[in-house]
Design an enzyme around this catalytic site. Structure first.
Site, PDB file in Angstrom:
ATOM      1  N   SER A  89      -4.395  15.364  -1.459  1.00  0.00           N
ATOM      2  CA  SER A  89      -4.492  16.190  -0.253  1.00  0.00           C
ATOM      3  C   SER A  89      -5.645  15.715   0.624  1.00  0.00           C
ATOM      4  O   SER A  89      -5.534  15.747   1.838  1.00  0.00           O
ATOM      5  CB  SER A  89      -4.628  17.668  -0.618  1.00  0.00           C
ATOM      6  OG  SER A  89      -5.662  17.833  -1.557  1.00  0.00           O
TER       7      SER A  89
ATOM      8  N   GLU B 268       0.278  -6.685   5.174  1.00  0.00           N
ATOM      9  CA  GLU B 268      -0.123  -8.064   4.891  1.00  0.00           C
ATOM     10  C   GLU B 268      -1.551  -8.302   5.395  1.00  0.00           C
ATOM     11  O   GLU B 268      -1.907  -7.848   6.479  1.00  0.00           O
ATOM     12  CB  GLU B 268       0.848  -8.999   5.631  1.00  0.00           C
ATOM     13  CG  GLU B 268       1.017 -10.354   4.978  1.00  0.00           C
ATOM     14  CD  GLU B 268       2.143 -11.153   5.632  1.00  0.00           C
ATOM     15  OE1 GLU B 268       2.405 -10.956   6.837  1.00  0.00           O
ATOM     16  OE2 GLU B 268       2.742 -11.988   4.937  1.00  0.00           O
TER      17      GLU B 268
ATOM     18  N   SER C  48      -0.925 -17.504 -10.637  1.00  0.00           N
ATOM     19  CA  SER C  48      -2.364 -17.376 -10.846  1.00  0.00           C
ATOM     20  C   SER C  48      -2.683 -15.976 -11.318  1.00  0.00           C
ATOM     21  O   SER C  48      -3.823 -15.646 -11.545  1.00  0.00           O
ATOM     22  CB  SER C  48      -3.092 -17.621  -9.540  1.00  0.00           C
ATOM     23  OG  SER C  48      -2.678 -16.651  -8.598  1.00  0.00           O
TER      24      SER C  48
ATOM     25  N   ASP D  65       1.730 -14.702   6.897  1.00  0.00           N
ATOM     26  CA  ASP D  65       2.890 -15.548   7.183  1.00  0.00           C
ATOM     27  C   ASP D  65       4.178 -14.755   7.367  1.00  0.00           C
ATOM     28  O   ASP D  65       5.055 -15.155   8.127  1.00  0.00           O
ATOM     29  CB  ASP D  65       3.081 -16.578   6.067  1.00  0.00           C
ATOM     30  CG  ASP D  65       3.327 -15.910   4.732  1.00  0.00           C
ATOM     31  OD1 ASP D  65       2.364 -15.348   4.164  1.00  0.00           O
ATOM     32  OD2 ASP D  65       4.481 -15.905   4.266  1.00  0.00           O
TER      33      ASP D  65
ATOM     34  N   ASN E 216      -5.515  -5.222 -11.409  1.00  0.00           N
ATOM     35  CA  ASN E 216      -6.212  -6.255 -12.171  1.00  0.00           C
ATOM     36  C   ASN E 216      -7.370  -6.841 -11.362  1.00  0.00           C
ATOM     37  O   ASN E 216      -7.189  -7.690 -10.501  1.00  0.00           O
ATOM     38  CB  ASN E 216      -5.218  -7.330 -12.625  1.00  0.00           C
ATOM     39  CG  ASN E 216      -4.247  -6.755 -13.646  1.00  0.00           C
ATOM     40  OD1 ASN E 216      -4.650  -5.988 -14.524  1.00  0.00           O
ATOM     41  ND2 ASN E 216      -2.973  -7.069 -13.525  1.00  0.00           N
TER      42      ASN E 216
ATOM     43  N   GLY F 126       8.694 -10.164  -3.065  1.00  0.00           N
ATOM     44  CA  GLY F 126       9.587  -9.594  -4.080  1.00  0.00           C
ATOM     45  C   GLY F 126       9.593  -8.074  -4.027  1.00  0.00           C
ATOM     46  O   GLY F 126      10.654  -7.436  -4.028  1.00  0.00           O
TER      47      GLY F 126
ATOM     48  N   LYS G 255       4.721  -6.109 -11.335  1.00  0.00           N
ATOM     49  CA  LYS G 255       5.393  -7.358 -11.699  1.00  0.00           C
ATOM     50  C   LYS G 255       6.152  -7.262 -13.017  1.00  0.00           C
ATOM     51  O   LYS G 255       7.088  -8.029 -13.257  1.00  0.00           O
ATOM     52  CB  LYS G 255       4.355  -8.478 -11.809  1.00  0.00           C
ATOM     53  CG  LYS G 255       3.705  -8.841 -10.484  1.00  0.00           C
ATOM     54  CD  LYS G 255       4.572  -9.790  -9.693  1.00  0.00           C
ATOM     55  CE  LYS G 255       3.846 -10.335  -8.462  1.00  0.00           C
ATOM     56  NZ  LYS G 255       4.690 -11.290  -7.729  1.00  0.00           N
TER      57      LYS G 255
ATOM     58  N   SER H 164       0.283  -1.809  -5.920  1.00  0.00           N
ATOM     59  CA  SER H 164       0.935  -2.917  -6.626  1.00  0.00           C
ATOM     60  C   SER H 164       0.266  -3.300  -7.938  1.00  0.00           C
ATOM     61  O   SER H 164       0.936  -3.699  -8.882  1.00  0.00           O
ATOM     62  CB  SER H 164       1.016  -4.131  -5.700  1.00  0.00           C
ATOM     63  OG  SER H 164      -0.249  -4.421  -5.134  1.00  0.00           O
TER      64      SER H 164
ATOM     65  N   LYS I 103       2.804  -1.359 -17.301  1.00  0.00           N
ATOM     66  CA  LYS I 103       2.455  -2.333 -18.347  1.00  0.00           C
ATOM     67  C   LYS I 103       1.964  -3.623 -17.692  1.00  0.00           C
ATOM     68  O   LYS I 103       2.559  -4.086 -16.714  1.00  0.00           O
ATOM     69  CB  LYS I 103       3.666  -2.655 -19.218  1.00  0.00           C
ATOM     70  CG  LYS I 103       4.115  -1.509 -20.098  1.00  0.00           C
ATOM     71  CD  LYS I 103       5.289  -1.954 -20.977  1.00  0.00           C
ATOM     72  CE  LYS I 103       5.841  -0.778 -21.768  1.00  0.00           C
ATOM     73  NZ  LYS I 103       7.047  -1.175 -22.531  1.00  0.00           N
TER      74      LYS I 103
END
Lengths: 324, 324
Positions: free
Chosen positions: B32, B208, B83, B214, B312, B188, B58, B309, B53
Site C-alpha cells: 500500500s 529496459e 553469465s 536495444d 541474485n 524471454g 529463469k 525477475s 527456485k
C-alpha cells in the site's frame, strides 16, 4: 471487540478471527538448499513476517490491541514507547483505524524506524534512552492526551495477537510441524507462539542473543531477570522478557537457545542470499538457533517452522558482514 | 512431454500444466505504501520471482525446456552459455531431473553466480567475455558431450515457460490487472508475458535500462538491433533481444519504457526498504518504469502487475546506493 481475554490457545484463535482481515497472510517459504545444509535435514519453513504490514510481526499484536478498545478509547487515541517495530506497527494500525497515535522513542532510535513511525502519521516525543525517562515521558503524554497505552509485549492482547503467526503457519504448511523456533526479546512472540502451539504437538523453542540472554538465564534460575545490560546487534531483542510473558514461556516453551552475534550475522547473511529476504538481525536469531549444535543435538524428526520477526534494517549503512 | 510448441497463450497454458509441480508458486505482494507513493495510485502487485527456485524466473523456462526433451536427450545432458541466472536455473532444473549440465560462462561472471552454478552440480567451462569465444566454447562442449543446447531466451520452450509467471499472477490477484510491466534483456520474459496476456485485456509493457536499450530502439526503427554495447548496472539485461522474441514483442507489447541506472537504483532501494525483498538491479527496471513520468502519463486505471525477475546480488559488496 472480540472475546479473547485469556492466555490460552482459544484466546489466540479468537484473536485471529478478529484480525484476519486486517493483517497480511505472509508467505511460508521453504528452502531446499537451507534445509539440506543442516545435519538434521529437517524441512525448514520460514514464516516471512518481515513481509507483514509495517515490516514485522508486531502489526498482529498492535492491531489486535486496537480492535479490543472501546469506541471512546479509540477516539482519544493510543500511545506507546518503543525504539522500533512496535512503534511502527501501532502507528500503522492506528492510521488504518483512524485513531491518533503518540509514540515515545529514545533519542538514539535508528533513522529508518523514526521515519517509518512519522510516515504512518504518529506524533513522536523523544526521550533519553533510559527506562526512567521513557516512563516519565509516556506518563506525561498520557496525561496530556488521554490516550490508551498499548504495551509492546507485556499485555494479554499483544501476546494473543502475536500468537496468530503460528496459527497461520500451521494452516500453510503441507505437513505437521515437529517444532517452531522464534526470537525472544520481550517475549510477546514466544509466549503467543507457545499458546498457539498448545495441544498441537509442536515443540516450541526461543532464540536469544548471548548479549541479551535474560530469558534463558531466567529459565535456568527459575525466576525472571528484570533488568538486562544488552550488548548485541539484535536491536529488537534488547528488552527484558515481560512479567506476563515469562510464566507462559516457563510453562510451555521447551528451551531458549542462546546464539552469539557472529552466529546471528552468519545466519542473517544466508537468509539474505538464499531466501532473498531482507531480514533484521533479531530475526536471524531463530535460524541461527536451528543451525546450532544444541538444536541439532535434539535430533528432531520432521519439519521445523522459523518465524522471521521483521525486516527493518538501516539500508544506508554497510551490512554487518561487510564491516569485516 | 507436453504439447506446447506454439507461441500462443494456449502454449503458455500447456507449459504451465507441465511445470506447475516443479516450480515455486511465488507470492504476489501488494504494497500500500508503494502504491500510494505514485500519482496514479494504481494498486501494485509485485510477483516475487526472486523467491523462485534458483532466485529468478529463469527456472520456469529452464524446467519447461528440460521437460520437453526426450529420454535419450536427457541422458546426454544439457548445456548452455550464460553469465547468470539462466545458468543457475538450468543447472538446478537439471539436478532435480538427474541430468548432467554443462555451462559456458564468461570469465568475468560474478562470484555468487559462479558459486550457485557450481553448487547445483553443473560443470563450468570459462571463456573470454565475447560472443565469438562463447559460441566456439559452447560448440566444443557440445561436440564433446552430446548435450542438448538450452538457450537462455531465444527459444520457444523457454519463452512459453517464462510466460507462466503472468498466468500465475493472474490467478493470485483479487481483481483483474490493467497492465503488467516486466524487464527486457533477451526478451524471454517479455515475449512470454505478452503471449500469456493475449485476450485478457492486460496491457503489456517492457522496461529496459538506457545503457542496453536495444529492444526499445528496435521497436522505434522497426527492426531488431542485433548487437548492443551495454553500459548498465543491470547485469541481467545486457544481451540483445532475441530473434524469436522480437516479433512477438513488436506485435503484442504496447511499449518498452527506458529508465536510467539512477532510476533503477532508486527503485531498487525502495523495493529493499519497503518490500523487504532482495532484488537485483535488472528486476528494479520494471518498478522504475512504473514510477516514470512516461508510464504515469498513460493514466492507466486499475491494478498494475510488476514481475520481479530475480534476486541474485553479490552481497559481499556495498549496495549500489552505498557507493555514493
Amino acid at each position: 471487540m472480540s472475546q479473547a481475554t485469556e492466555l490460552t490457545r482459544s484466546g489466540v484463535e479468537a484473536a485471529y478471527e478478529t484480525i484476519k482481515s486486517l493483517v497480511h497472510r505472509t508467505p511460508a517459504i521453504a528452502s531446499s538448499s537451507l534445509s539440506a545444509s543442516l545435519p538434521g535435514q529437517n524441512t525448514l519453513y520460514f514464516k516471512a513476517e518481515n513481509l507483514q504490514k509495517g515490516g514485522a510481526f508486531k502489526f498482529r499484536g498492535a492491531s489486535h490491541s486496537l480492535e479490543r478498545l472501546t469506541q471512546d478509547q479509540l477516539q482519544r487515541g493510543v500511545c506507546t514507547h518503543s525504539s522500533g517495530n512496535h512503534a511502527g506497527a501501532l502507528a500503522l494500525a492506528a492510521k488504518e483505524r483512524g485513531a491518533a497515535c503518540y509514540v515515545v522513542m529514545p533519542s538514539n532510535s535508528s533513522q529508518p524506524k523514526i521515519a517509518a513511525v512519522r510516515a504512518y502519521g504518529a506524533a513522536i516525543t523523544f526521550c533519553e534512552p533510559t527506562a526512567a525517562a521513557r516512563a516519565a515521558t509516556l506518563a506525561a503524554v498520557q496525561a496530556r492526551t488521554g490516550a490508551t497505552f498499548v504495551p509492546p509485549y507485556d499485555a494479554v492482547d499483544t501476546i494473543l495477537g502475536q500468537g496468530t503467526a503460528l496459527l497461520e503457519l500451521l494452516e500453510q504448511v503441507p505437513e505437521p510441524l515437529a517444532a517452531v523456533v522464534v526470537p525472544v526479546g520481550g517475549g510477546g512472540l514466544l509466549a503467543g507462539t507457545a499458546l498457539a502451539a498448545d495441544g498441537t504437538g509442536v515443540r516450541v523453542f526461543g532464540a536469544e542473543p548471548a548479549g541479551a540472554a535474560d530469558c534463558a538465564q531466567g529459565l535456568r534460575q527459575g525466576a525472571r531477570v528484570e533488568d538486562v545490560q544488552a550488548d548485541t546487534i539484535c536491536d529488537g531483542l534488547r528488552t527484558p522478557v515481560g512479567a506476563l510473558n515469562f510464566p507462559v514461556i516457563r510453562q510451555r516453551v521447551e528451551d531458549v537457545i542462546v546464539v552469539s552475534d557472529e552466529e546471528v550475522v552468519e545466519a542473517m547473511r544466508l537468509m539474505w542470499e538464499r531466501l532473498k529476504l531482507v531480514v533484521e538481525p533479531s530475526s536471524a536469531t531463530a535460524f541461527a538457533a536451528v543451525r546450532s549444535s544444541a538444536f541439532q543435538a535434539l535430533n528432531i524428526k520432521g519439519p521445523v517452522g522459523i518465524i522471521i520477526s521483521g525486516g527493518n534494517v538501516d539500508l544506508s549503512k554497510p551490512l554487518p558482514w561487510m564491516d569485516k
